[in-house]
Every structure is written in C-alpha cells, then in structure tokens.
Design a protein around this motif. Structure first.
Motif: not given
Ligand code: HEM
Ligand SMILES: Cc1cc2nc3c(=O)[nH]c(=O)nc-3n(C[C@H](O)[C@H](O)[C@H](O)COP(=O)(O)OP(=O)(O)OC[C@H]3O[C@@H](n4cnc5c(N)ncnc54)[C@H](O)[C@@H]3O)c2cc1C
Length: 401
Positions: A44, A56-57, A60, A129
């Motif tokens: 997004n 957020a990341l 986490a 994780l």
């Molecule tokens: C250990 C690995 C990862 C962690 C700790 C992580 C963590 C997070 C967190 C905390 C969120 C926000 C959730 C929420 O509250 O809505 C999120 C969303 C998201 N993650 Fe991950 N993620 C990981 C791996 C990945 C991978 C491999 C992808 C793919 C490329 C990815 C793509 C996304 C996307 C597209 C969103 C939504 C973002 C948005 O709409 O702004 N993530 N992730």
C-alpha cells in the motif's frame, strides 16, 4: 529453536535495533523496491508515504525479539499479520526476498555495530519468525481453498448504493452466478485496482458489511477526501469509476476480528465513522443466530448523515430485542432518531449508566478513537483479554501490552 547464545545476542541488540528500527525498515523498503519494483503492486503506497507500514513492520520485528520467549503474547500478533498476508496472497518464496533485503538493511544502517554474530542471530530470528508465519498462512490458504499467489478471484459489481453522505456500498457476486467463499462476521476482503496514473496495481482491504453469505458480498467504502494530505487513491477510484457490471479482483475473506459465538456473554460494540462496517456485519449475524443476546452498541460520528450504514443499523436494532444503542454526535441531528440515546460530542463511555463487566468488547475506528476507549475500559475494570479491535491500516495500536 534459537540457541541460548543467539537469544542473548538478539535480546542484547533489541535496544539498538529499536533506536534505528524506523531507519532500517525505511531503508529496507527502498532497497527491496529498487531490486523488485513489481512488489510496489503489492504494498500500500499510501501507507508507505505516510510512514505507517514502516512503523508496523518495525513494531513486529521488535515485538518478536522482545517476546521471543513468550509465545502466548506473540500468537495474536502473528495471527493478525498472517491474515493480512493471506488476504494479499503472499507466497513462501517472497520471504526469501524480504529476508535478504531486511538483513542487508540492518547491516547497512547499523554499520560496524552489526557484527557477523549479530547479523547471524537476526538472520536466524527472521527465519524462525518467517517459518511461523508461512505455517499459519498455509493453514489459512487451505481453509479458504485458496493457493498462495493464485490469480485473484473476479467478482462482479451487481449493485451500488449510498451508505451515507460520503460512503457507498458495493454488492459483489460471482460473475458466473456461482458460490463465493463465505466469510465470518468481522472479516475483510482485499480489493485490487489498477491505478493508471502510477502504472501500478494497488490493494486495499474492506470489511464485509453484510451477514456472512456465499452468494453476495457487500463492502462499504468511505471516500477519503483531500485534506492536509492527498485524496485517497483507491476509495476515490471506487467511488468515481467503478460501475454496476464491472468486475473487481479480490483476495480470500480474511481477518481474525471475528464475532465469538461460542459464548452468550453480553457484547459491547464500539465504532467510529466507517469503523461501523464490521460491526454491522456482526449485528446482522447476531440477528440470525443469537437474537436475544445482550448488545450494547456505541457509535461515534459527525452526524447520522455521515455515519455509514446508519439506516441499516436502525433496521437491525429492531431484530435485536436486547440491544441498546448510544450515538455520540459532534453535530447532533435536529430531529434525533428514536432508536438511540444521543450524546453530543465525542464518545465518552462514562456517559453510559453501566457496562456489564463480563462483556466481550469489539472496537473499530481511528487509532485515537480506539486508544481512548481502550484506555477507559482498562481503567474501569475491564481486562485486555476482553477487548478485540480492528485497525483500518497497519496495526499501530501495538497488539502487545
Ligand atoms: C518475517 C517476515 C515478515 C514480517 C515480520 C512481516 C510483518 C508485517 C506486518 C507487521 C504487517 C502489517 C500488518 C497489519 O497490521 O496490517 C505486514 C503487512 C504486509 N506484509 Fe508483511 N511481513 C513479513 C513478510 C512479508 C513478505 C515476505 C511479504 C511479501 C513480499 C510481505 C508483504 C506484506 C504486505 C504487502 C503487507 C500489507 C502492507 C500494506 O498494505 O501496507 N510481508 N507485514
Ligand atoms: C482490515 C481493514 C479493513 C478496512 N475496512 C474498511 C471499510 O470497511 N471501509 C472503508 O472505507 N475503509 C476500510 N479500510 C481502509 C481501506 O483499506 C483504505 O485504507 C481506505 O479506503 C483508504 O484507501 P485509499 O487508497 O483511498 O487512500 P490512500 O491513497 O491509501 O491514502 C491513505 C491515507 O494516506 C494519506 N497519504 C497519501 N499519500 C500521502 C503522503 N504523501 N503523505 C502523507 N499522507 C499521505 C492519504 O491522504 C490518506 O489519508 C480498511 C482497512 C483495513 C486494513
């Protein structure tokens, strides 16, 4: 499992990571998008621009490190992330890309402070994780009958109707008249639209606003108008360009903010503005399955004209004989509705005579709104385990206390 040495290295580096975590995650996204520009279609860009996804990341990664020995505290956080990932169709190979760029970003931002031992420890933690998330996501895909990375399902817009002065409801059906996966009251859907101005696709989540159904889905979208920040990309495109008969690309129903029907304890539903959408789905489900349950509904908004789905709520209240509704309105209507107790101004739970102490509580609205209600509830004898919430953006409420 992490070795005790790795665990102590991680715990020792949490403070330094915490200090630099926003730089690390910002650098991480820039780096990843430079190498994999196609991933901009998945993230997004509004959240990227406002910095919310970075936070957020960051949250986490920090929460994982700080609670690595405390699986009970981590579980709900992992569950929420996995649901969001599953709604987006995230695949296991994408974890390789994210892992590579996240570790490189830690090394590049921390410089000499990131010794090979520290980097190896974080690499292990990342993969632990990642494996936990991949496992939960695999289960969610299986339950939904969905494949990670599969082509998104097409749904046809069969009706569009106003839900308030600035919100529209979209009714969605299978284009061939078939069945759709059903959903749980409180869940959401990812919708993908091409944004020609950016040459990209963008995805947003919208909560279901009808009762669980495998023939018709309904979402209700508030237009995010231009204010101090730019007009919302997708909400405006949905309002201005999507017509009855158009097809939309959607992901599987997802989300863990769901109505618990294994109990008949009293229920407190608190929503502000468009945050009412999942609560309306819950009201409609209660009418079907637990019409006599005690429901206390509290909604906040500018006026009933701007409260999405208020006409639905009025009708739904008639089907719930033990429901009471309170409205906090900044501009109360000239003729107050008879279905609700009206309070001028912002929501203040002290205005209520009483709230059953064993209530199950569901919160949905802006972050300041939810923080205020949660603070009041915790200060007034409610336990954190009673409170569920949905954030209409990256979760900055901080699931872990
Ligand atoms: C250990 C690995 C990862 C962690 C700790 C992580 C963590 C997070 C967190 C905390 C969120 C926000 C959730 C929420 O509250 O809505 C999120 C969303 C998201 N993650 Fe991950 N993620 C990981 C791996 C990945 C991978 C491999 C992808 C793919 C490329 C990815 C793509 C996304 C996307 C597209 C969103 C939504 C973002 C948005 O709409 O702004 N993530 N992730
Ligand atoms: C689980 C979930 C359920 C949801 N359910 C609903 C629902 O039922 N109904 C609903 O209407 N919405 C819902 N949302 C919110 C929805 O997904 C979108 O976030 C919303 O429609 C705004 O998207 P947009 O593309 O219009 O705005 P975006 O373009 O994403 O912009 C979002 C915000 O970022 C700001 N912004 C953009 N660029 C910048 C910049 N450069 N600097 C600073 N700020 C900037 C914008 O001004 C705007 O305020 C839900 C979200 C989630 C996560």
């Amino acid at each position: 499992m992490l070795t005790p040495e790795t665990l102590s290295l991680i715990q020792a580096t949490v403070p330094v990571l915490r200090e630099h975590v926003e730089d690390i995650t910002r650098h991480f996204y820039n780096r990843m998008f430079t190498h994999h520009p196609e991933l901009k279609n998945l993230f997004n860009l509004g959240n990227q621009a406002s910095g919310e996804q970075q936070q957020a990341l960051a949250g986490a990664v920090y929460a994982y490190a700080a609670n690595i020995h405390n699986p009970a505290a981590l579980a709900p956080v992992l569950e929420r992330i996995a649901h969001k990932h599953a709604s987006l169709g995230i695949t296991p190979p994408q974890y390789l890309i994210v892992g590579r760029h996240l570790l490189a970003a830690i090394a590049e931002v921390l410089g000499k402070a990131a010794t090979p031992d520290i980097l190896a420890a974080w690499d292990q933690a990342y993969w632990l994780l990642a494996m936990e998330l991949v496992a939960i996501e695999a289960k969610l895909y299986q339950q939904a009958g969905w494949q990670a990375g599969q082509t998104w399902r097409q749904v046809k817009v069969t009706k569009i109707e106003p839900a308030s002065q600035d919100a529209l409801s979209f009714y969605l059906q299978d284009p061939q008249g078939g069945v759709l996966p059903t959903f749980l009251a409180g869940q959401y859907l990812s919708v993908a639209l091409d944004v020609p101005a950016l040459g990209l696709r963008q995805i947003r989540q919208y909560s279901f606003s009808n009762a669980p159904d495998d023939r018709t889905w309904r979402i209700t979208v508030r237009r995010v108008a231009q204010a101090d920040t730019p007009a919302g990309m997708i909400s405006n495109q949905l309002h201005d360009t999507v017509k009855v008969g158009d097809w939309l690309e959607v992901g599987p129903p997802s989300g863990e903010f769901t109505l618990d029907q294994t109990t008949d304890r009293p229920i407190l539903l608190l929503g502000a503005g468009v945050g009412v959408t999942p609560l309306v789905s819950m009201l409609k489900q209660l009418i079907r399955t637990q019409p006599h349950r005690q429901v206390l509904l509290g909604l906040a908004g500018t006026s009933t004209q701007y409260l999405p789905l208020w006409q639905d709520v009025r009708t739904d209240l008639a089907g719930l004989p033990n429901a009471t509704c309170h409205l906090w309105l900044e501009q109360p209507d000239m003729t107050p509705p008879t279905e609700a107790h009206i309070h001028p101004g912002r929501m203040n739970l002290s205005d209520l005579d009483s709230i059953p102490l064993d209530a199950e509580i569901y919160l949905c609205g802006s972050l300041p709104f939810m923080r205020a209600q949660r603070e009041w509830l915790l200060a007034n004898g409610f336990d954190v385990s009673q409170i569920r919430y949905e954030v209409f953006g990256p979760d900055l409420l901080g699931g872990l206390d």
